[in-house]
Design an enzyme around this catalytic site. Structure first.
Site, mmCIF file in Angstrom:
data_model
loop_
_atom_site.group_PDB
_atom_site.id
_atom_site.type_symbol
_atom_site.label_atom_id
_atom_site.label_comp_id
_atom_site.label_asym_id
_atom_site.label_seq_id
_atom_site.Cartn_x
_atom_site.Cartn_y
_atom_site.Cartn_z
ATOM 1 N N TYR A 1 8.558 45.842 24.422
ATOM 2 C CA TYR A 1 7.942 44.523 24.635
ATOM 3 C C TYR A 1 8.066 43.674 23.371
ATOM 4 C CZ TYR A 1 4.404 41.051 25.985
ATOM 5 O OH TYR A 1 3.745 39.886 26.290
ATOM 6 N N SER B 1 4.784 35.759 22.506
ATOM 7 C CA SER B 1 3.593 36.573 22.228
ATOM 8 C C SER B 1 3.442 36.761 20.727
ATOM 9 C CB SER B 1 3.768 37.946 22.884
ATOM 10 O OG SER B 1 2.765 38.840 22.451
ATOM 11 N N LYS C 1 10.143 40.035 22.883
ATOM 12 C CA LYS C 1 9.525 38.773 22.449
ATOM 13 C C LYS C 1 10.131 38.298 21.121
ATOM 14 C CE LYS C 1 6.725 38.240 25.995
ATOM 15 N NZ LYS C 1 6.938 37.172 26.987
HETATM 16 P P1 NDP Z 1 0.512 38.613 34.672
HETATM 17 O O1 NDP Z 1 0.962 40.017 34.829
HETATM 18 O O2 NDP Z 1 -0.895 38.251 34.950
HETATM 19 O O3 NDP Z 1 1.441 37.631 35.546
HETATM 20 C C1 NDP Z 1 2.842 37.686 35.419
HETATM 21 C C2 NDP Z 1 3.462 36.940 36.573
HETATM 22 O O4 NDP Z 1 4.890 37.009 36.415
HETATM 23 C C3 NDP Z 1 3.143 37.611 37.902
HETATM 24 O O5 NDP Z 1 2.950 36.639 38.894
HETATM 25 C C4 NDP Z 1 4.403 38.426 38.166
HETATM 26 O O6 NDP Z 1 4.646 38.693 39.535
HETATM 27 C C5 NDP Z 1 5.469 37.492 37.612
HETATM 28 N N1 NDP Z 1 6.707 38.218 37.370
HETATM 29 C C6 NDP Z 1 6.861 39.333 36.610
HETATM 30 N N2 NDP Z 1 8.126 39.779 36.704
HETATM 31 C C7 NDP Z 1 8.775 38.930 37.537
HETATM 32 C C8 NDP Z 1 10.093 38.875 38.036
HETATM 33 N N3 NDP Z 1 11.007 39.815 37.724
HETATM 34 N N4 NDP Z 1 10.442 37.865 38.869
HETATM 35 C C9 NDP Z 1 9.524 36.920 39.215
HETATM 36 N N5 NDP Z 1 8.260 36.933 38.792
HETATM 37 C C10 NDP Z 1 7.880 37.927 37.952
HETATM 38 O O7 NDP Z 1 0.914 38.235 33.164
HETATM 39 P P2 NDP Z 1 0.319 37.162 32.140
HETATM 40 O O8 NDP Z 1 -0.092 35.944 32.856
HETATM 41 O O9 NDP Z 1 -0.607 37.852 31.250
HETATM 42 O O10 NDP Z 1 1.633 36.878 31.272
HETATM 43 C C11 NDP Z 1 2.336 35.661 31.315
HETATM 44 C C12 NDP Z 1 3.160 35.537 30.054
HETATM 45 O O11 NDP Z 1 2.295 35.596 28.910
HETATM 46 C C13 NDP Z 1 4.185 36.654 29.853
HETATM 47 O O12 NDP Z 1 5.353 36.111 29.317
HETATM 48 C C14 NDP Z 1 3.520 37.564 28.839
HETATM 49 O O13 NDP Z 1 4.456 38.306 28.110
HETATM 50 C C15 NDP Z 1 2.810 36.537 27.985
HETATM 51 N N6 NDP Z 1 1.719 37.067 27.197
HETATM 52 C C16 NDP Z 1 0.672 37.694 27.804
HETATM 53 C C17 NDP Z 1 -0.351 38.208 27.046
HETATM 54 C C18 NDP Z 1 -1.506 38.924 27.646
HETATM 55 O O14 NDP Z 1 -2.236 39.610 26.903
HETATM 56 N N7 NDP Z 1 -1.750 38.818 28.943
HETATM 57 C C19 NDP Z 1 -0.368 38.073 25.570
HETATM 58 C C20 NDP Z 1 0.772 37.369 25.043
HETATM 59 C C21 NDP Z 1 1.759 36.888 25.839
HETATM 60 P P3 NDP Z 1 4.278 40.177 40.143
HETATM 61 O O15 NDP Z 1 2.832 40.422 39.807
HETATM 62 O O16 NDP Z 1 4.556 39.995 41.577
HETATM 63 O O17 NDP Z 1 5.203 41.122 39.435
#
Ligand code: NDP
Length: 244
Positions: free
Chosen positions: A149, A136, A153
């Site tokens: 967070y 991120s 990262k």
């Molecule tokens: P979402 O919350 O939309 O999706 C995250 C996914 O990861 C979900 O399917 C969630 O499942 C799964 N997940 C979370 N924890 C676990 C776990 N312990 N075991 C298995 N699966 C897990 O997030 P984003 O798509 O936005 O984020 C994806 C990546 O991008 C992350 O690394 C985030 O830090 C990074 N990012 C996101 C930004 C943003 O603004 N959105 C900006 C910069 C980076 P469930 O919902 O069932 O928990």
């Protein structure tokens, strides 16, 4: 530039929603066989309905032992996307040990663990591979209420560099993408308030948040042989936020 992953097996974590889900679908469109790891079975069920070739693995990556037993017998993996992450925002003075542990368990420790499992196989087969960690802009810029967070990262970026250093001799490349805000479930958690969102977009030279596909395209590039000499980099997908 055409990217093909025909004949490759990809593993994507956090595949149920957001960036991870879109990455799975894009990899499958490019010909990869994809194993999708996520925590909520309903998300995986709908993902398989949408793309029947995807192999789902329902798993809480915060659980080291469950991760070991779920992933140790996977067929050989060529491409890994460590995308799953946990975000819980609070002022620095209110951070609890549980929030800290959950964040580091998923955002850093699980990346280390899944990558160990996958990279051991790549090394043993001598086949090389490519790993992309989803980091991120928060790894290198302080954001209010993001103490934990941001720390996870920042740690992830250093993990990426050391993995690139140690795995490079085995032709395993390790890079990260570092997006700005994307309006997924996680993005909405921090940036739904229009005033707060405006204060962030005002700091992004392109004047907007990233779309999911912006991030997916950068992930595909780093996974692919189009980036064969790129190893150990943090690729901003931030419209210039970190340049300022
Ligand atoms: P979402 O919350 O939309 O999706 C995250 C996914 O990861 C979900 O399917 C969630 O499942 C799964 N997940 C979370 N924890 C676990 C776990 N312990 N075991 C298995 N699966 C897990 O997030 P984003 O798509 O936005 O984020 C994806 C990546 O991008 C992350 O690394 C985030 O830090 C990074 N990012 C996101 C930004 C943003 O603004 N959105 C900006 C910069 C980076 P469930 O919902 O069932 O928990």
């Amino acid at each position: 530039m055409e990217i093909s992953f025909r004949g490759k097996h990809a593993l994507v974590t956090g595949a149920g929603k957001g960036i991870g889900r879109a990455t799975v679908l894009a990899l499958a469109r490019c010909g990869a066989r994809v194993t999708a790891v996520s925590r909520t079975q309903a998300d995986l069920t709908s993902l398989v309905q949408e793309c029947p070739s995807v192999v789902p693995v329902c798993l809480d990556l915060a659980d080291w032992a469950a991760t070991e037993s779920a992933l140790k017998n996977l067929e050989p993996v060529d491409l890994l996307v460590n995308n799953a992450a946990y975000a819980s925002l609070q002022p620095f003075l209110e951070v609890t040990p549980d929030q800290f542990d959950q964040s580091f368990n998923v955002n850093v420790k699980a990346v280390l663990h899944v990558s160990q499992i996958v990279a051991r196989g790549m090394k043993a087969r001598g086949s090389g591979g490519s790993i992309v960690n989803v980091s991120s802009q928060a790894s290198s810029c302080a954001l209010r209420d993001h103490a934990v967070y941001c720390s996870t990262k920042g740690a992830l970026d250093m993990l990426t560099k050391v993995m690139a250093l140690e795995l490079g001799p085995h032709q395993i490349r390790v890079n990260s993408v570092n997006p700005t805000v994307v309006m997924t479930k996680m993005g909405r958690l921090g940036w739904s308030d229009p005033e707060k969102a405006r204060s962030m977009t005002a700091r992004i030279p392109l004047g907007r948040f990233a779309e999911v596909e912006d991030v997916v395209h950068s992930i595909l590039f780093l996974l692919s042989d189009k980036s064969n000499m790129t190893n150990g980099v943090m690729l901003p997908v931030d419209g210039g936020f970190l340049a300022c």
